[in-house]
Design a protein around this motif. Structure first.
Motif, mmCIF file in Angstrom:
data_model
loop_
_atom_site.group_PDB
_atom_site.id
_atom_site.type_symbol
_atom_site.label_atom_id
_atom_site.label_comp_id
_atom_site.label_asym_id
_atom_site.label_seq_id
_atom_site.Cartn_x
_atom_site.Cartn_y
_atom_site.Cartn_z
ATOM 1 N N ARG A 1 -4.277 -3.983 -1.317
ATOM 2 C CA ARG A 1 -4.551 -2.555 -1.209
ATOM 3 C C ARG A 1 -3.368 -1.811 -0.582
ATOM 4 N NH1 ARG A 1 -8.237 -1.559 -4.921
ATOM 5 N NH2 ARG A 1 -10.259 -2.512 -4.497
ATOM 6 N N MET A 2 -2.722 -2.434 0.403
ATOM 7 C CA MET A 2 -1.548 -1.791 1.001
ATOM 8 C C MET A 2 -0.437 -1.623 -0.037
ATOM 9 S SD MET A 2 -1.797 -0.856 4.187
ATOM 10 C CE MET A 2 -3.410 -0.240 3.726
ATOM 11 N N GLY A 3 -0.246 -2.643 -0.875
ATOM 12 C CA GLY A 3 0.737 -2.525 -1.945
ATOM 13 C C GLY A 3 0.365 -1.444 -2.929
ATOM 14 N N GLN A 4 -0.934 -1.354 -3.244
ATOM 15 C CA GLN A 4 -1.413 -0.316 -4.155
ATOM 16 C C GLN A 4 -1.212 1.069 -3.538
ATOM 17 O OE1 GLN A 4 -5.599 -0.648 -4.888
ATOM 18 N NE2 GLN A 4 -5.593 0.781 -6.600
ATOM 19 N N LEU A 5 -1.471 1.181 -2.241
ATOM 20 C CA LEU A 5 -1.285 2.448 -1.539
ATOM 21 C C LEU A 5 0.164 2.919 -1.631
ATOM 22 C CD1 LEU A 5 -1.990 4.696 0.516
ATOM 23 C CD2 LEU A 5 -1.719 2.980 2.330
ATOM 24 N N LEU A 6 1.111 2.050 -1.267
ATOM 25 C CA LEU A 6 2.514 2.451 -1.308
ATOM 26 C C LEU A 6 2.975 2.695 -2.737
ATOM 27 C CD1 LEU A 6 5.175 2.989 0.083
ATOM 28 C CD2 LEU A 6 5.670 0.533 -0.015
ATOM 29 N N SER A 7 2.535 1.862 -3.674
ATOM 30 C CA SER A 7 2.932 2.032 -5.069
ATOM 31 C C SER A 7 2.481 3.382 -5.605
ATOM 32 C CB SER A 7 2.336 0.900 -5.911
ATOM 33 O OG SER A 7 2.713 1.022 -7.268
ATOM 34 N N ASN A 8 1.245 3.798 -5.270
ATOM 35 C CA ASN A 8 0.750 5.093 -5.713
ATOM 36 C C ASN A 8 1.554 6.237 -5.102
ATOM 37 O OD1 ASN A 8 -1.233 3.979 -7.287
ATOM 38 N ND2 ASN A 8 -2.926 4.451 -5.912
ATOM 39 N N LEU A 9 1.867 6.125 -3.806
ATOM 40 C CA LEU A 9 2.624 7.178 -3.152
ATOM 41 C C LEU A 9 4.050 7.266 -3.699
ATOM 42 C CD1 LEU A 9 1.455 6.753 0.561
ATOM 43 C CD2 LEU A 9 0.785 8.538 -1.070
ATOM 44 N N LEU A 10 4.649 6.110 -4.000
ATOM 45 C CA LEU A 10 5.993 6.120 -4.583
ATOM 46 C C LEU A 10 5.970 6.720 -5.979
ATOM 47 C CD1 LEU A 10 7.357 2.618 -3.483
ATOM 48 C CD2 LEU A 10 8.151 4.858 -2.692
ATOM 49 N N ALA A 11 4.985 6.342 -6.778
ATOM 50 C CA ALA A 11 4.881 6.888 -8.133
ATOM 51 C C ALA A 11 4.689 8.398 -8.086
ATOM 52 C CB ALA A 11 3.723 6.229 -8.883
ATOM 53 N N ASN A 12 3.883 8.868 -7.120
ATOM 54 C CA ASN A 12 3.672 10.306 -6.963
ATOM 55 C C ASN A 12 4.977 11.006 -6.594
ATOM 56 O OD1 ASN A 12 1.581 12.598 -6.534
ATOM 57 N ND2 ASN A 12 2.750 12.604 -4.630
ATOM 58 N N ALA A 13 5.743 10.405 -5.659
ATOM 59 C CA ALA A 13 7.010 11.005 -5.234
ATOM 60 C C ALA A 13 8.028 11.024 -6.360
ATOM 61 C CB ALA A 13 7.564 10.235 -4.030
ATOM 62 N N LEU A 14 8.103 9.936 -7.136
ATOM 63 C CA LEU A 14 9.065 9.858 -8.227
ATOM 64 C C LEU A 14 8.680 10.768 -9.386
ATOM 65 C CD1 LEU A 14 9.608 5.998 -8.144
ATOM 66 C CD2 LEU A 14 11.316 7.735 -7.576
ATOM 67 N N THR A 15 7.381 10.971 -9.569
ATOM 68 C CA THR A 15 6.917 11.831 -10.657
ATOM 69 C C THR A 15 7.158 13.299 -10.355
ATOM 70 O OG1 THR A 15 5.202 10.245 -11.280
ATOM 71 C CG2 THR A 15 4.892 12.514 -12.021
#
Length: 385
Positions: A264-278
């Motif tokens: 879940r921590m990996g999913q959390l950071l991955s979602n936030l990174l994808a949001n920032a990059l998008t």
């Protein structure tokens, strides 16, 4: 006339009133004929009449008032439970079904009063109390069955979405890689296919998680001892593969050991990174910073670009809210479901932490997460596969 006798001798009149009201209930399902509308109403009335004629202890009355007087496990379903099944299949929402019961209660009291009920104050008051208890019990049984069936449907949906769709996606991804290795497909073409598979899988993950949260009330997690920095280094490496032209950096000072659900921590950071990059400026870096604080640990994901309006900052963690207004954030992916940040919030909430956003033109956009080193309460369930 005692109320139980009235229910038996005037059942047809009561059920006719039930039919007339049920036919007016607005719902999204199919229109029902008189037989389908009435379904188990007669059995419900008969069960209530039987209940009124049975002796009742104070303990049984207390159980019934709390909706706990259910049939022992293994016996046949009650009429109220079967009624809930038929209404659910017919497309009645749970509030529409409860409205039917309210109308039935009102009809019985009105017709009984018109027939002379209530004149024997002591006995009639006792009957009316018992009748309301029995009605509440029938409602409790119907609602419990409806809720249980809804949860079963949800679990089935999650199973189909999480298993039967992921498997063919995995086959597509592996087939593309095989075609590249065999020289039958250019690597650039395979990259497009694999990226599409990754995006579809991401949508599936979001829908599954959203559905699970709605069903269970909280994101299921399974915390284990670990180091947040170690986990985040892996996520950044995976993100660089998905976004090869991205500028990502990780800064950390301190001790970041604790107990978290690593997936879940990996999913959390991955979602936030994808949001920032998008939504961030494509030529500006995205920075992940970790630090210790009084509550435990904290981290932020920061990007430059068009700021998020203050009004949208207040809504951004709500499900199905897409975020940036039309005409802003030129890198927005139009295929998103608006669930990513909601999932982030639920992951943080399940760990007993908090998440917040700040955004302005001068400082850029930062999502900041604060986490205790260990969840403050017993985790709900196990992580969904």
């Amino acid at each position: 006339m005692r109320l139980s006798t009235f229910l038996r001798s005037n059942a047809e009149e009561i059920l006719t009133a039930w039919d007339e009201f049920a036919a007016t209930v607005v719902h999204d399902g199919t229109r029902l004929d008189q037989k389908a509308l009435r379904d188990h109403a007669g059995e419900i009335l008969a069960a209530i009449a039987n209940d009124l004629e049975q002796p009742q202890t104070p303990a049984a009355q207390e159980e019934k008032s709390r909706g706990e007087s259910r049939q022992p496990h293994g016996e046949l379903d009650t009429a109220a439970e079967t009624h809930a099944d038929t209404r659910m299949v017919s497309g009645f929402a749970i509030d529409a079904m409860i409205t039917e019961y309210r109308a039935l209660r009102a009809s019985v009291v009105r017709l009984w009063t018109l027939a002379g009920g209530g004149r024997d104050h002591q006995n009639d008051m006792h009957d009316l109390i018992r009748f309301n208890e029995a009605m509440d019990q029938a409602i409790a049984e119907s609602v419990a069955r409806y809720t249980d069936q809804t949860k079963r449907s949800t679990d089935l949906f999650i199973g189909i979405l999480g298993h039967d769709i992921r498997n063919p996606l995995g086959t597509i991804s592996m087939s593309a890689q095989y075609l590249v290795r065999s020289g039958k497909l250019p690597a650039s073409a395979a990259e497009t296919i694999i990226n599409s598979v990754v995006r579809i899988n991401s949508v599936i993950e979001h829908v599954v998680d959203f559905t699970r949260v709605q069903s269970e009330g909280m994101m299921p997690i399974r915390p284990v001892p670990g180091d947040l920095v170690t986990q985040f280094v892996k996520v950044l490496a995976e993100t660089r593969v998905r976004y090869p032209r991205s500028l990502l950096s990780l800064e950390s000072v301190g001790d970041f050991t604790g107990s978290w659900d690593e997936g879940r921590m990996g999913q959390l950071l991955s979602n936030l990174l994808a949001n920032a990059l998008t939504h961030g400026a494509p030529d500006e870096p995205v920075t992940v910073r970790l630090w210790e604080n009084a509550e435990g640990v904290a981290f932020s994901v920061h990007n430059r670009g068009t700021p998020i309006p203050l009004k949208e900052q207040q809504l951004i963690f709500k499900p199905l809210v897409r975020g940036m207004a039309s005409g802003q954030g030129e890198r927005r992916e139009t295929t998103g479901l608006g669930l990513g940040l909601f999932i982030c919030q639920e992951i943080v909430r399940a760990h007993g932490g908090s998440i917040a956003v700040t955004s302005d033109a001068a400082s850029g956009t930062s999502f900041t997460v604060t986490l205790p080193r260990r969840p403050q309460f017993t985790p709900v369930g196990a992580r969904c596969a």
